[in-house]
Structure formats: C-alpha cells, structure tokens
Scaffold this active site. Sequence first.
Site, mmCIF file in Angstrom:
data_model
loop_
_atom_site.group_PDB
_atom_site.id
_atom_site.type_symbol
_atom_site.label_atom_id
_atom_site.label_comp_id
_atom_site.label_asym_id
_atom_site.label_seq_id
_atom_site.Cartn_x
_atom_site.Cartn_y
_atom_site.Cartn_z
ATOM 1 N N ARG A 58 0.836 -1.243 0.107
ATOM 2 C CA ARG A 58 0.030 -0.053 -0.031
ATOM 3 C C ARG A 58 0.882 1.320 -0.030
ATOM 4 O O ARG A 58 2.092 1.194 0.568
ATOM 5 C CB ARG A 58 -0.904 0.062 1.241
ATOM 6 C CG ARG A 58 -2.230 -0.858 1.152
ATOM 7 C CD ARG A 58 -3.012 -0.511 0.152
ATOM 8 N NE ARG A 58 -4.290 -1.461 -0.018
ATOM 9 C CZ ARG A 58 -4.551 -2.309 -0.953
ATOM 10 N NH1 ARG A 58 -3.464 -2.664 -1.578
ATOM 11 N NH2 ARG A 58 -5.534 -3.240 -0.938
ATOM 12 N N GLU B 277 -2.770 7.352 -5.296
ATOM 13 C CA GLU B 277 -2.942 6.728 -6.351
ATOM 14 C C GLU B 277 -4.415 6.463 -7.063
ATOM 15 O O GLU B 277 -4.659 6.262 -8.263
ATOM 16 C CB GLU B 277 -2.306 5.405 -6.419
ATOM 17 C CG GLU B 277 -3.048 4.368 -5.646
ATOM 18 C CD GLU B 277 -2.449 2.931 -5.669
ATOM 19 O OE1 GLU B 277 -3.134 2.261 -5.764
ATOM 20 O OE2 GLU B 277 -1.187 3.091 -5.651
ATOM 21 N N HIS C 121 -0.243 -0.280 -9.871
ATOM 22 C CA HIS C 121 -0.854 -1.249 -8.861
ATOM 23 C C HIS C 121 -1.538 -2.481 -9.701
ATOM 24 O O HIS C 121 -2.610 -2.731 -9.663
ATOM 25 C CB HIS C 121 -2.048 -0.552 -8.241
ATOM 26 C CG HIS C 121 -2.641 -1.163 -6.840
ATOM 27 N ND1 HIS C 121 -2.912 -0.363 -5.861
ATOM 28 C CD2 HIS C 121 -2.300 -2.209 -6.421
ATOM 29 C CE1 HIS C 121 -3.266 -1.040 -4.910
ATOM 30 N NE2 HIS C 121 -2.933 -2.364 -5.233
#
Length: 320
Positions: free
Chosen positions: A231, A260, A292
Amino acid sequence: MNILAYSCREDEIEYFKKFSEKYQVEMKLCEDEPKIENAELAEGCDCISIITSRINQELIEKFHQIGVKFISTRTIGYDHIDIKSAKRYRIGVGNVGYSPASVAEYTVMLILMVLRKMKGIMERSNVQDYSLKGIQGKELHNLTVGIIGTGRIGQRVIKCLSGFACKLLAHDLHPQENIKESARYVSLNELFQESDIITMHVPATKENFHLINKESLSIMKDGVYIINTARGSLINTKELIAALENKKISGAALDVIEGEADLYYNDLKCQVLSNRELAILKSYPNVIITPHTAFYTDQAVSDMVENSILSCISYLKENS
C-alpha cells in the site's frame, strides 16, 4: 440473493457469470465505480462488490437507505472503506484473499529488475543505445533481503527468494514457525539496519502509516533498495524522494504510491498528472513505477470474484 458488482472490468465478466451460476446468486454488473449518482442501482440488492473506490460516509448512508447489508471489496486491503460509518449503519464489510503467488512473483520480478537496472537497459535499447556505462547491476545471492510482513504473500516471497541463496530477514508481530528455516525473524530496527533490500507486505493500518520515513531511512544501509507492492501509505513519499536524491537509496520499485486512487486504472495520456510526487518519481532512472498491477493474473482475478461472492453468501447466512 442479489449482488451488484461495481467497477466490473471486462476481464471479470466471465468469472462473475461462472461463479454466480455455481453459487446460484443473481448478479448485476456495472462498469462504473460506486458514486452517489449511481447508488440507486443497488436498490433491491443485499450486497455490493467493489474494488478500490472510496466508500465514504455519504455513500454508506445511501446504501443503508436502499437496503444494502454488506459491502465486499475484491481486494485484500480495505482502507478505502469508511469502516466506522459502516458499523454505525450496521453494514458489514469484508475483504478477500487471492492467489499469493501473483503479488509474490511480481515482487521478486521488481527486485531483480531494480538490481539489474532494467529500466535504464530497456530505455536505452528502445533508442538503440547498447552501451554498458551506468547499467552494471548486483547479484541477489550477495545481498540481504528484509521482508516486512509474513502473511500469505510475505511467506510466498520468502519461499521464492530462498532459491536465490540470499540472506533473508523477516519481521512480523506474529512470527510463523514454517518459515523460520528460510528466514530469521528480527526486530524492525535490525531489519532496517541489516537489509540491502527491503520489501513490504503489511496492510495499511495506523501503526504502519509511513513505515518508511526520514527516521527509518536514516538507520538503513547506504544504497538500500526499497520495494513496495502493498500500500502506498506505507511510505512517506516526500522523504523517499529526498533519500533518492541524496543517494541514500540506490533504487526503488513501487507498484503502489500515495494518492494513486484517482489515477491508476485510468487512461491519462496527454494529461498533466495531478500527483506531483508520482511525476517526479517517474523521471528517475533508478525508480520503477507500475500502476498497482502486482495482483493482476488470471488466477487472482478468478479468486477475487469467487471469494467476493462467497463472502456475501457467508455474511447473509450468518446474519439472517
């Protein structure tokens, strides 16, 4: 049972069809993320399935009003959901597990890429520059890797790395006996001090917020490598940039970054990035940025859809 899946991607449709038939549930699919403007689509549904969209108090209140009982996020992390508001309105919240190999193998790939300066090699090759200056790498077996978090993904990372004959250190509040033959558990400070490479596999909690910061960086080895496939909030991005610029950090590979949420999974070609720190990091030759995507394999997508449906079924059975 009726479930509405928000943010349904094209690659998820076949799995929603497969598992809704298998578990005999009625599925409604929506490609848009949940918003106040489309919350009414969930009317008549017992549960909703989401990905990483922010679910704030206003949305939770709205879902409560139309009868939603459970929110399932098709992710391991659930920090994008206002848990306090969900409790207040008595809406259950659940996350899902998926193939740990997806993130673990991606993590090992990023470690190797940053050690071998692959970003620079690939950029040069694209313009037919085949010179060697500046792209000499390191061999993993000569280095010490520190793994923060030894849950399912952290354990799989350790299993993968054990084949490279590198020294492995681990830190977790709950040590796992099955990995002690491969990695040595140490304090967090010792891991920071002794590791050449640090990779993180812990959730985004208050305790883990900005785990990598000016203070922790100061006790790390000069030339350390930082890997993050967990994260973005685990790293203080401004202080990471400062450490890259003063060469405290030799390189970083980041699949996640602070801020993000409104960027990743969108096509932003020809646009100025709203995240200044992301734009800065993208410009560095020793920083690899991916959007991601560590989780993104066929097996993981299948697991995420199936387990999201199963969590809805389980919650309603237990609370009927």
